[in-house]
Design a protein around this motif. Structure first.
Motif, mmCIF file in Angstrom:
data_model
loop_
_atom_site.group_PDB
_atom_site.id
_atom_site.type_symbol
_atom_site.label_atom_id
_atom_site.label_comp_id
_atom_site.label_asym_id
_atom_site.label_seq_id
_atom_site.Cartn_x
_atom_site.Cartn_y
_atom_site.Cartn_z
ATOM 1 N N HIS A 54 0.823 -1.223 0.000
ATOM 2 C CA HIS A 54 0.000 0.000 0.000
ATOM 3 C C HIS A 54 0.854 1.269 0.000
ATOM 4 C CE1 HIS A 54 0.824 -0.521 4.273
ATOM 5 N NE2 HIS A 54 0.478 0.735 4.481
ATOM 6 N N LEU A 55 2.023 1.226 0.665
ATOM 7 C CA LEU A 55 2.873 2.432 0.705
ATOM 8 C C LEU A 55 3.479 2.711 -0.668
ATOM 9 C CD1 LEU A 55 4.752 1.861 4.087
ATOM 10 C CD2 LEU A 55 2.889 3.456 3.637
ATOM 11 N N ALA A 56 4.045 1.675 -1.258
ATOM 12 C CA ALA A 56 4.688 1.843 -2.567
ATOM 13 C C ALA A 56 3.679 2.346 -3.599
ATOM 14 C CB ALA A 56 5.305 0.517 -3.017
ATOM 15 N N LEU A 214 3.833 6.126 5.891
ATOM 16 C CA LEU A 214 5.159 6.471 5.354
ATOM 17 C C LEU A 214 6.077 7.002 6.442
ATOM 18 C CD1 LEU A 214 4.629 8.132 1.901
ATOM 19 C CD2 LEU A 214 6.012 6.130 2.431
ATOM 20 N N ARG A 215 5.514 7.774 7.353
ATOM 21 C CA ARG A 215 6.374 8.359 8.395
ATOM 22 C C ARG A 215 6.958 7.272 9.301
ATOM 23 N NH1 ARG A 215 1.393 10.309 9.895
ATOM 24 N NH2 ARG A 215 0.493 9.245 11.700
ATOM 25 N N PRO A 219 12.597 6.555 9.596
ATOM 26 C CA PRO A 219 13.899 6.183 10.190
ATOM 27 C C PRO A 219 14.580 5.073 9.390
ATOM 28 C CG PRO A 219 12.123 6.136 11.843
ATOM 29 C CD PRO A 219 11.484 6.348 10.517
ATOM 30 N N ALA A 220 13.764 4.196 8.819
ATOM 31 C CA ALA A 220 14.329 3.063 8.066
ATOM 32 C C ALA A 220 15.025 3.531 6.788
ATOM 33 C CB ALA A 220 13.230 2.062 7.720
ATOM 34 N N LEU A 221 14.588 4.670 6.279
ATOM 35 C CA LEU A 221 15.157 5.138 5.005
ATOM 36 C C LEU A 221 15.921 6.446 5.162
ATOM 37 C CD1 LEU A 221 12.088 4.297 2.745
ATOM 38 C CD2 LEU A 221 14.197 3.017 2.946
ATOM 39 N N SER A 222 16.349 6.717 6.371
ATOM 40 C CA SER A 222 17.050 7.983 6.597
ATOM 41 C C SER A 222 18.516 7.866 6.171
ATOM 42 C CB SER A 222 16.996 8.348 8.073
ATOM 43 O OG SER A 222 17.736 7.387 8.785
ATOM 44 N N TYR A 246 11.801 10.641 -4.162
ATOM 45 C CA TYR A 246 10.907 9.796 -3.370
ATOM 46 C C TYR A 246 11.574 8.485 -3.003
ATOM 47 C CZ TYR A 246 7.280 12.872 -5.200
ATOM 48 O OH TYR A 246 6.530 13.962 -5.541
ATOM 49 N N PHE A 247 11.423 8.100 -1.746
ATOM 50 C CA PHE A 247 11.825 6.761 -1.321
ATOM 51 C C PHE A 247 10.574 5.889 -1.338
ATOM 52 C CE2 PHE A 247 14.963 9.525 0.519
ATOM 53 C CZ PHE A 247 16.102 8.898 0.079
#
Ligand SMILES: Nc1ncnc2c1ncn2[C@@H]1O[C@H](COP(=O)(O)OP(=O)(O)OP(=O)(O)O)[C@@H](O)[C@H]1O
Length: 313
Positions: A54-56, A214-215, A219-222, A246-247
């Motif tokens: 759902h996020l992607a 997404l938030r 941290p996972a994609l920082s 965009y990540f």
């Protein structure tokens, strides 16, 4: 018919052919005759085909429709897709390509690079750099809205990342060519463990996967998540300069998603869906963590070969 008249007639036909680009484009793929991206169609495709992400889906839909509808983007669109193996990163790129060009991944305007396949030897770095820059330049000159997909980005040599950086930046032109309408998609497994940890936390606390926002993934994609040798310097060097727009996090897939993949494949092969076989194929897959066995360790990647076993006639 005498040869000169025949030659002239042929030349005439050829000239009229060339001077009528629209006619030409009936028979060949043309850059300015690409499909116009329709939000509803892209949404329908993602909803129907891409499971458990759902996020992607949300990021891809908003990023792409926003970018395509902007007549004067300031920089090319750069999407960085992250996640566990077999969770749909290549598949999502295929859906994007198909929504922009009829030929999808086979279109002349869509270019796929796989780090270990196209740039295998570090000793040839200078050659690869030159070739890659020429390739990108040539293709964007021919078609501004070219799509470049880089798979296994975490295995790309840092020097090659440097070679593509100027194309991703906020320049109006680089040596007379504008890259602002191009689309760059980077795929990697970098950050997959952290994305999985978030998904696992939700699962353990009994919350639905669709509740992940997404938030929660930030941290996972920082930058710090990528600032280690294993995840690859490439990422931080692109993030530092704000070159990634965009990540796109891809969540690890669960048992029910594998079943969905098996059903799709059965139908694609022209068979009726047999729930007994669907269950048996999904049961053959392996799951992690060891005790809870929640996520498929190969995503949907190998379900198709397992299906062969049941249809070997
Ligand atoms: N979320 C998904 N929904 C539907 N099908 C999927 C999904 N994930 C994977 N698949 C199926 O599995 C195949 C393999 O997945 P894909 O190549 O997209 O994985 P990937 O995330 O790019 O893996 P890797 O990191 O190993 O390159 C796809 O072609 C598709 O058929």
């Amino acid at each position: 018919v005498e040869p000169i008249s025949l030659g002239l007639a042929l030349a005439g036909v050829l000239t009229s052919y060339i001077s009528y680009p629209r006619l030409y484009c009936l028979f060949a793929e043309c850059c300015n005759h690409k499909r116009s991206l329709r939000r509803e169609e892209l949404q329908r495709d993602l909803d129907r085909k891409l499971f458990g992400q759902h996020l992607a889906k949300k990021v891809i839909l908003n990023a792409l429709t926003g970018f395509i509808s902007n007549p004067k983007p300031k920089k090319p669109l750069t999407l960085s897709m992250h996640g566990w193996t077999g969770t749909g990163k290549n598949f999502a790129s295929k859906i994007i390509a198909e929504n922009l060009y009829e030929g999808g991944l086979s279109s002349h305007f869509v270019h796929l690079f796989v780090a270990t396949l196209h740039f295998p030897h570090a000793s040839n770095l200078t050659l690869y750099k030159d070739q890659l820059q020429l390739w990108i330049r040539g293709n964007v000159s021919a078609c501004a809205r070219s799509i470049f997909i880089f798979d296994e980005m975490d295995k790309m040599h840092a020097g090659l990342i440097d070679a593509i950086k100027p194309f991703l930046d906020y320049y109006d032109h680089v040596d007379g060519v504008s890259y602002q309408k191009a689309i760059f998609i980077f795929l990697s497994n970098a950050g997959a463990e952290r994305i999985t940890d978030v998904a696992l936390d939700f699962w353990r606390s009994g919350r639905r996967r669709e509740e992940i926002k997404l938030r929660d993934m930030e941290p996972a994609l920082s930058v710090s998540a990528f600032n280690n040798k294993n995840s690859g310097f490439w990422h931080s060097s692109l993030i530092d300069r704000n070159l990634i727009d965009y990540f796109v996090p891809f969540l690890p897939l669960e048992y029910k998603h594998l079943k969905m993949c098996v059903r799709v494949e059965m139908q694609a092969r022209g068979y009726d869906v047999d729930e007994d076989i669907v269950t048996r194929v999904a049961d053959e897959m392996t799951f992690f963590p060891k005790d809870e066995k929640v996520f498929s360790d190969k995503g949907c990647k190998t379900v198709f070969t397992k299906l062969d076993y049941y249809y070997d006639d």
